[in-house]
Design an enzyme around this catalytic site. Structure first.
Site, PDB file in Angstrom:
ATOM      1  N   LYS A 137     -40.249 -44.151  53.939  1.00  0.00           N
ATOM      2  CA  LYS A 137     -38.880 -43.680  53.749  1.00  0.00           C
ATOM      3  C   LYS A 137     -37.879 -44.830  53.830  1.00  0.00           C
ATOM      4  O   LYS A 137     -36.841 -44.797  53.157  1.00  0.00           O
ATOM      5  CB  LYS A 137     -38.560 -42.573  54.757  1.00  0.00           C
ATOM      6  N   TYR A 155     -45.078 -42.958  57.400  1.00  0.00           N
ATOM      7  CA  TYR A 155     -43.934 -42.184  56.884  1.00  0.00           C
ATOM      8  C   TYR A 155     -42.642 -42.983  57.060  1.00  0.00           C
ATOM      9  O   TYR A 155     -41.796 -43.039  56.151  1.00  0.00           O
ATOM     10  CB  TYR A 155     -43.855 -40.845  57.623  1.00  0.00           C
TER      11      TYR A 155
HETATM   12  N1  LIG Z   1     -38.498 -30.720  56.288  1.00  0.00           N
HETATM   13  C1  LIG Z   1     -38.021 -31.738  56.993  1.00  0.00           C
HETATM   14  O1  LIG Z   1     -37.801 -31.634  58.207  1.00  0.00           O
HETATM   15  C2  LIG Z   1     -37.723 -33.057  56.309  1.00  0.00           C
HETATM   16  C3  LIG Z   1     -37.026 -34.039  57.027  1.00  0.00           C
HETATM   17  C4  LIG Z   1     -36.754 -35.246  56.423  1.00  0.00           C
HETATM   18  C5  LIG Z   1     -37.168 -35.484  55.121  1.00  0.00           C
HETATM   19  N2  LIG Z   1     -37.854 -34.535  54.441  1.00  0.00           N
HETATM   20  C6  LIG Z   1     -38.285 -34.836  53.086  1.00  0.00           C
HETATM   21  O2  LIG Z   1     -37.869 -33.809  52.217  1.00  0.00           O
HETATM   22  C7  LIG Z   1     -38.690 -33.807  51.055  1.00  0.00           C
HETATM   23  C8  LIG Z   1     -39.087 -32.376  50.724  1.00  0.00           C
HETATM   24  O3  LIG Z   1     -39.918 -31.904  51.771  1.00  0.00           O
HETATM   25  P1  LIG Z   1     -39.862 -30.402  52.313  1.00  0.00           P
HETATM   26  O4  LIG Z   1     -39.485 -30.482  53.739  1.00  0.00           O
HETATM   27  O5  LIG Z   1     -39.091 -29.542  51.390  1.00  0.00           O
HETATM   28  O6  LIG Z   1     -41.422 -30.069  52.292  1.00  0.00           O
HETATM   29  P2  LIG Z   1     -42.304 -28.964  51.530  1.00  0.00           P
HETATM   30  O7  LIG Z   1     -43.702 -29.255  51.956  1.00  0.00           O
HETATM   31  O8  LIG Z   1     -41.759 -27.616  51.761  1.00  0.00           O
HETATM   32  O9  LIG Z   1     -42.122 -29.359  49.996  1.00  0.00           O
HETATM   33  C9  LIG Z   1     -42.670 -30.535  49.458  1.00  0.00           C
HETATM   34  C10 LIG Z   1     -43.214 -30.246  48.080  1.00  0.00           C
HETATM   35  O10 LIG Z   1     -43.713 -31.480  47.545  1.00  0.00           O
HETATM   36  C11 LIG Z   1     -44.909 -31.193  46.848  1.00  0.00           C
HETATM   37  N3  LIG Z   1     -45.751 -32.385  46.762  1.00  0.00           N
HETATM   38  C12 LIG Z   1     -46.357 -33.034  47.774  1.00  0.00           C
HETATM   39  N4  LIG Z   1     -47.081 -34.059  47.296  1.00  0.00           N
HETATM   40  C13 LIG Z   1     -46.940 -34.053  45.936  1.00  0.00           C
HETATM   41  C14 LIG Z   1     -47.455 -34.844  44.906  1.00  0.00           C
HETATM   42  N5  LIG Z   1     -48.308 -35.869  45.138  1.00  0.00           N
HETATM   43  N6  LIG Z   1     -47.113 -34.549  43.628  1.00  0.00           N
HETATM   44  C15 LIG Z   1     -46.285 -33.502  43.370  1.00  0.00           C
HETATM   45  N7  LIG Z   1     -45.760 -32.725  44.324  1.00  0.00           N
HETATM   46  C16 LIG Z   1     -46.092 -32.979  45.598  1.00  0.00           C
HETATM   47  C17 LIG Z   1     -45.572 -30.100  47.666  1.00  0.00           C
HETATM   48  O11 LIG Z   1     -46.540 -29.380  46.891  1.00  0.00           O
HETATM   49  C18 LIG Z   1     -44.383 -29.255  48.089  1.00  0.00           C
HETATM   50  O12 LIG Z   1     -44.132 -28.206  47.176  1.00  0.00           O
HETATM   51  C19 LIG Z   1     -39.856 -34.753  51.367  1.00  0.00           C
HETATM   52  O13 LIG Z   1     -39.657 -36.003  50.726  1.00  0.00           O
HETATM   53  C20 LIG Z   1     -39.773 -34.919  52.869  1.00  0.00           C
HETATM   54  O14 LIG Z   1     -40.316 -36.155  53.307  1.00  0.00           O
HETATM   55  C21 LIG Z   1     -38.140 -33.324  55.008  1.00  0.00           C
END
Ligand SMILES: NC(=O)c1ccc[n+]([C@@H]2O[C@H](COP(=O)([O-])OP(=O)(O)OC[C@H]3O[C@@H](n4cnc5c(N)ncnc54)[C@H](O)[C@@H]3O)[C@@H](O)[C@H]2O)c1
Length: 253
Positions: free
Chosen positions: A161, A157
């Site tokens: 990123k 990861y």
């Molecule tokens: N939640 C956190 O703490 C956090 C922190 C830092 C970064 N992020 C980043 O934020 C972004 C959104 O994540 P989130 O926290 O909202 O998570 P989440 O799991 O709630 O949403 C992610 C969405 O991406 C979709 N997804 C995953 N793989 C996919 C694929 N191959 N094709 C199409 N869709 C796909 C999932 O179905 C889901 O709906 C991500 O890139 C994550 O790495 C999240």
């Protein structure tokens, strides 16, 4: 955020849940038309229904964004339904198993890099001809606190990123003369459905790091969406290649 009531064509990946869902709702609320791209059909359909019931315009494209045909369908939908691609938000992502480098399996590495880095690259490559033809466009990538430090996730990861940051900066430099801006947000811990594929402490302090005690408060998806919408707005017209922490100061510790 009320200055952008211009019906832009906006693609948001991972819009079926979490940060992407909040961003899709916010874009639609200000009058933009949204392609909701997600692997999860139920989540994507639910958000499109929510947008339509509020009087907005959105359409679902379901599928794995690591597949070229899905990338092509997302792009074609934005072009055919909404006349082009004004804004691309590469947001879909998955966590890893918090594995230290020596413990990362080929399967974990390939799965995480494919979704978090290769898919954003593929979709960006697909929309660029449309942005170049229009002479304008905005790309916002969702990176992570793990793009800024080595202790916020496992090796796969973290590398994925950091790669998103590199892609963001490359796009910013290469297309600055074409009217296309690219920036990234780096969320800290955010209350979404994202799942860690293992015990967070599986690899002890070498993978987690002491910074976890200083990570600040957990943010709401809407707070991340607000940063995405700002970077996609005309108010950010001179911001290109920025990597913006949205983390209650975690990265400042
Ligand atoms: N939640 C956190 O703490 C956090 C922190 C830092 C970064 N992020 C980043 O934020 C972004 C959104 O994540 P989130 O926290 O909202 O998570 P989440 O799991 O709630 O949403 C992610 C969405 O991406 C979709 N997804 C995953 N793989 C996919 C694929 N191959 N094709 C199409 N869709 C796909 C999932 O179905 C889901 O709906 C991500 O890139 C994550 O790495 C999240």
């Amino acid at each position: 955020m009320t200055g952008d009531l211009n019906g832009r064509s906006v693609i948001v990946t991972g819009a079926g849940s979490g940060i992407g869902r909040a961003a899709a709702l916010a874009f639609a609320a200000q009058g933009d038309r949204v392609v909701v791209a997600d692997l999860n059909a139920d989540g994507a359909d639910a958000i499109v229904t929510e947008i339509e019931q509020a009087g907005g315009t959105a359409v679902t494209v379901t599928g794995d964004l690591g597949e070229q045909d899905v990338v092509d369908r997302v792009t074609a939908t934005a072009v055919e339904r909404f006349g082009g691609v004004d804004v691309l938000v590469n947001n879909a992502g998955i966590m890893d198993s918090m594995s230290a480098p020596a413990d990362v399996s080929d399967a974990e590495w390939n799965r995480v890099l494919r979704v978090n880095l290769t898919a954003p690259f593929m979709l960006t490559r697909a929309v660029l001809p449309h942005m170049l033809a229009a002479g304008r466009g905005v790309i916002v990538n969702t990176a992570s606190e793990a793009a800024l430090r080595g202790s916020a996730a496992g090796a796969a990861y973290t590398a994925s990123k950091h790669g998103v940051v590199g892609l963001t900066k490359s796009l910013a430099v290469m297309y600055r003369k074409n009217g296309i801006r690219t920036n990234a947000i780096c969320p800290g811990g955010t209350a979404t459905a994202i799942a860690v594929e293992a015990d967070r402490t599986a690899h002890g302090p070498t993978a987690i790091g002491p910074h976890f005690v200083n990570l600040g408060r957990v943010s709401q998806p809407e707070e991340q969406a607000a940063a995405i919408l700002f970077l996609a707005s005309d108010a950010a017209n001179n911001i290109n290649g920025a990597i913006l922490p949205v983390d209650d100061g975690w990265s400042a510790v």
